[in-house]
Design a protein around this motif. Structure first.
Motif, short mmCIF file in Angstrom:
data_model
loop_
_atom_site.label_atom_id
_atom_site.label_comp_id
_atom_site.label_asym_id
_atom_site.label_seq_id
_atom_site.Cartn_x
_atom_site.Cartn_y
_atom_site.Cartn_z
N ALA A 173 112.45 -26.22 -57.15
CA ALA A 173 111.83 -27.20 -58.04
C ALA A 173 112.43 -27.05 -59.42
O ALA A 173 112.93 -25.98 -59.77
N THR A 195 109.78 -33.88 -62.97
CA THR A 195 109.89 -32.83 -61.97
C THR A 195 110.71 -33.29 -60.78
O THR A 195 110.81 -34.49 -60.48
N ASN A 196 111.26 -32.30 -60.10
CA ASN A 196 112.06 -32.56 -58.91
C ASN A 196 111.79 -31.43 -57.93
O ASN A 196 111.71 -30.26 -58.32
N TYR A 197 111.61 -31.78 -56.64
CA TYR A 197 111.28 -30.78 -55.63
C TYR A 197 112.20 -30.89 -54.42
O TYR A 197 112.63 -31.99 -54.04
N LYS A 237 107.79 -30.20 -51.03
CA LYS A 237 107.06 -31.33 -51.59
C LYS A 237 105.63 -31.38 -51.03
O LYS A 237 105.43 -31.22 -49.83
N THR A 259 103.95 -26.91 -56.94
CA THR A 259 103.88 -27.67 -58.18
C THR A 259 104.49 -26.85 -59.30
O THR A 259 104.09 -25.71 -59.52
N LEU A 319 105.20 -21.85 -61.14
CA LEU A 319 105.38 -22.47 -59.83
C LEU A 319 104.15 -22.14 -59.01
O LEU A 319 103.96 -20.99 -58.59
#
Length: 118
Positions: free
Chosen positions: A49, A57-59, A64, A68, A80
């Motif tokens: 992430a 944000t990117n996961y 996913k 978070t 995290l």
């Protein structure tokens, strides 16, 4: 140069939760991007992430809906939150940062071990 220190790893049963912290030695407010990565034995390191200074944000697909990422600029810390952990989440987790979209991730921390038992 900002240094990063990870903490919060440990042993947890499948379905459990952990919260990892990435504490920076200096301000992260202007840092373009901070990422969490992991590396399991015999596997390549993968980005789990990341979060930009604008809190975009990117996961990874594999996390996913379960993980978070968040940042607290006042505390110079990126978190995290990991829920619904699976045995395949077992790895050493690292955080790193990059100062621009064109830079590579650097200032790697020492890592924190996460072990999920089945």
């Amino acid at each position: 140069q900002v240094q990063l220190v990870e903490s919060g790893g440990g042993l947890v049963q499948a379905g459990g939760s952990l919260r990892l912290s990435c504490a920076a030695s200096g301000s992260i407010a202007s840092i373009f991007d901070v990422g969490w990565f992991r590396q399991a034995p015999g596997k390549q390191r993968e980005r789990v992430a990341s979060i930009t200074r604008g809190s975009n944000t990117n996961y990874a697909d594999s996390v996913k809906g379960r993980f978070t990422i968040s940042r607290d600029n006042a505390k110079n810390t990126v978190y995290l939150q990991m829920n619904s952990l699976k045995p395949e989440d077992t790895a050493v987790y690292y955080c790193a940062l990059r100062i621009s979209a064109f830079a590579t991730f650097g200032s790697w921390g020492q890592g924190t071990q996460v072990t999920v038992s089945s």
